[in-house]
Design an enzyme around this catalytic site. Structure first.
Site: not given
Ligand code: GLN
Length: 541
Positions: A384, A510, A512
């Site tokens: 990001c 993202h 993650e």
């Protein structure tokens, strides 16, 4: 349809006892026994969601597929269960009041006085049963944030009390998580705080069915008996939760203690099969028996608080296990990196991740870090804001656009390589207004991204207002920074990479948030792999 059963998890004595991990571990065991299980979290604060909270206040803001900005515990639920959560899985006091007040403004209460009981409690009860009523779950676990006895928890505790009564016996139970402290001076574990906390719960009309006791030392059978007698539970319902070296040990520890069996018995449900934790235990084995060790630099500005980058740290644990590698994540404050000291600060890293973030503070350090990774062939992942910094760095140092910037940092730059998205221009409210949730992305054939994912179309979760400015796409690509992932509907650049570099990739989304024990995220898996290779190469040199 069978009756959905409800498990409520409350906390006593202190906060931070790990209710989320206990809830996720129990859910894991029930799921592994064949029950369709979900978890939801009710938070007593007045923010409508944690999206507007500084990470220092409440840790990372987690994002779901449907674009909800939620408490980080939902991340644990997804990582443990490998099941998606949604807006319905996280409710705050702010959301409850907002909804009740909106109903009042629409005149839905027909002139009645709107009160905490019954209007707020009804709203809470309705939301507590929303997922249960979908018919998708056999068991819904509800974690109540905060500590029993707090003023702000009261409406939730009262709602649980009412709901238990409405659901009837064996359809709802309460697990109370407490602390059994060890007093070094007395050389003893102490049960009194637990007794008091159970009493506080009783004052609100709730009897705990199961006690989960956080402790640093084994609970003896005498002590368990004492807790059972004074807290009004069966001895088998006194569950020890001893400190573990990793949160991923907790499901096994709870299995040994029989938490799932006691819960099922109380809910009058059959045990079915013994939980199948084969994959989970293989993951744990690889995690605990690594063949390699690497250092990854996590460069961001919220590094003082571990919880700020929770999902990133967990994704490295998943990717480490997948690579049989111990990933040592070294947190580096981006404000402490500059072009003069970066050699010293970043030396010895086998891979670098530049973290997401907002605002100007620390961004020059991030840009210097990207440059270091690029020029020294260090495996790099930018997430990001980290991806945006990679674009700025390339524009400044390779395209020679010295004032290239994001309009988030400098609204009047002559070279806005990162620009506010069109749809964001007229938005003034901060809450829930970013580009959020899951969006499609097409990966260019033959690119590093498409090799990593092994497919040409992906969906990833987003949380941002600024984007890669397409006006600079041609120039950047010609200079070597390729846009290898594009949103097929809007053309927005989602992935950039450097084919000349061994591993250099920046993503607007993202990754993650989607890494789980069962499905470690490919970007993290490949970053770790590249870092292992980089270390081996450095050794040979
Ligand atoms: N601040 C940047 C934006 O809004 C990046 C956001 C992030 O890193 N999550 O676009």
């Amino acid at each position: 349809m069978n009756q959905t059963k409800y498990i409520f998890v409350t906390g006593g004595v202190t906060s931070s006892l790990g209710k989320g991990i206990i809830a996720a571990s129990l859910a894991k065991l029930l799921q592994a026994r064949g029950y369709r299980t979900t978890i939801q979290k009710f938070d007593p604060y007045i923010n409508v969601d944690p999206g507007t909270l500084n990470p220092y206040e409440h840790g990372e803001c987690y994002v779901t597929d449907d674009g909800a900005e939620t408490d980080l515990d939902l991340g644990h639920y997804e990582r443990f269960l490998n099941v998606n959560t949604s807006q319905a899985n996280n409710v705050t006091t702010g959301r409850v009041y907002l909804s009740v007040i909106e109903k009042e403004r629409r005149g839905e209460f027909l002139g009645k006085t709107v009160q905490v009981v019954p209007h707020i409690t009804n709203e809470i009860k309705e939301r507590m049963q929303l997922l249960g009523h979908s018919g998708d779950y056999d068991i819904v676990i509800t974690e109540i944030g905060g500590t029993v006895g707090d003023i702000e928890s009261l409406p939730y505790i009262e709602s649980v009390r009412q709901l238990l009564w409405e659901l009837g016996e064996n359809n709802g139970i309460v697990i109370h998580l407490t602390l059994v402290p060890f007093l070094a001076a007395a050389g003893e574990l102490k049960t009194k705080p637990t007794q008091h906390s159970v009493k506080t719960l009783m004052e609100s009309g709730i009897k705990a069915d199961i006690l989960v006791c956080r402790t640093e030392h084994e609970l003896s059978s005498d002590l368990r008996q004492k807790l059972a007698l004074f807290c009004n539970v069966k001895q088998e319902a006194v569950i020890q939760s001893i400190d573990a070296s990793t949160i991923y040990d907790v499901p096994n520890l709870m299995l040994e203690e029989g938490l799932d069996k006691v819960a099922l018995k109380k809910l009058d449900l059959p045990e079915k099969n013994t939980p199948d934790l084969k994959h989970w235990n293989e993951f744990l084995y690889r995690l605990k028996n690594p063949k390699h060790t690497i250092n990854i630099g996590l460069v961001g500005k919220y590094v003082e608080l571990q919880d700020s980058y929770k999902s990133i740290l967990e994704a490295f644990i998943h990717a480490g296990s997948a690579n049989e590698t111990n990933v040592n994540v070294i947190s580096i404050h981006s404000e402490h990196v500059d072009s003069d000291n970066m050699e010293k600060r970043l030396k010895g890293l086998d891979g670098i991740l530049v973290a997401p973030g907002f605002g100007e503070r620390g961004i020059e350090g991030k840009i210097d870090t990207v440059r270091y990774a690029r020029e020294n062939n260090i495996p790099f992942l930018g997430i990001c804001l980290g991806m945006q910094m990679a674009v700025i760095e390339y524009a400044r140092n390779v395209l020679n656009l010295k004032d290239a910037n994001s309009t988030e940092m400098n609204a009047s730059t002559n070279n806005p390589v990162i620009n506010i998205m069109e749809a964001q221009k007229n938005i003034t409210d901060k809450g829930g207004t970013m580009r959020l949730g899951s969006w499609k992305c097409s990966l260019e054939e033959g690119s590093l991204a498409s090799k990593i994912y092994g497919v040409s179309e992906i969906e990833e979760r987003h949380r941002h207002r600024y984007e890669f400015n397409s006006e600079y796409k041609e120039a950047l690509e010609e200079a070597g920074l390729k846009a290898s992932g594009i949103n097929p509907d809007t053309g927005l650049v989602e992935v950039v990479e450097l084919p000349e570099h061994p591993f250099f990739i920046g993503v607007q989304y993202h990754p993650e948030y989607k890494s789980t024990v069962a499905n470690p995220h490919p970007l993290f898996v490949h970053l770790v792999k590249a870092a292992v290779a980089n270390k081996a190469k450095a050794k040979q040199a």
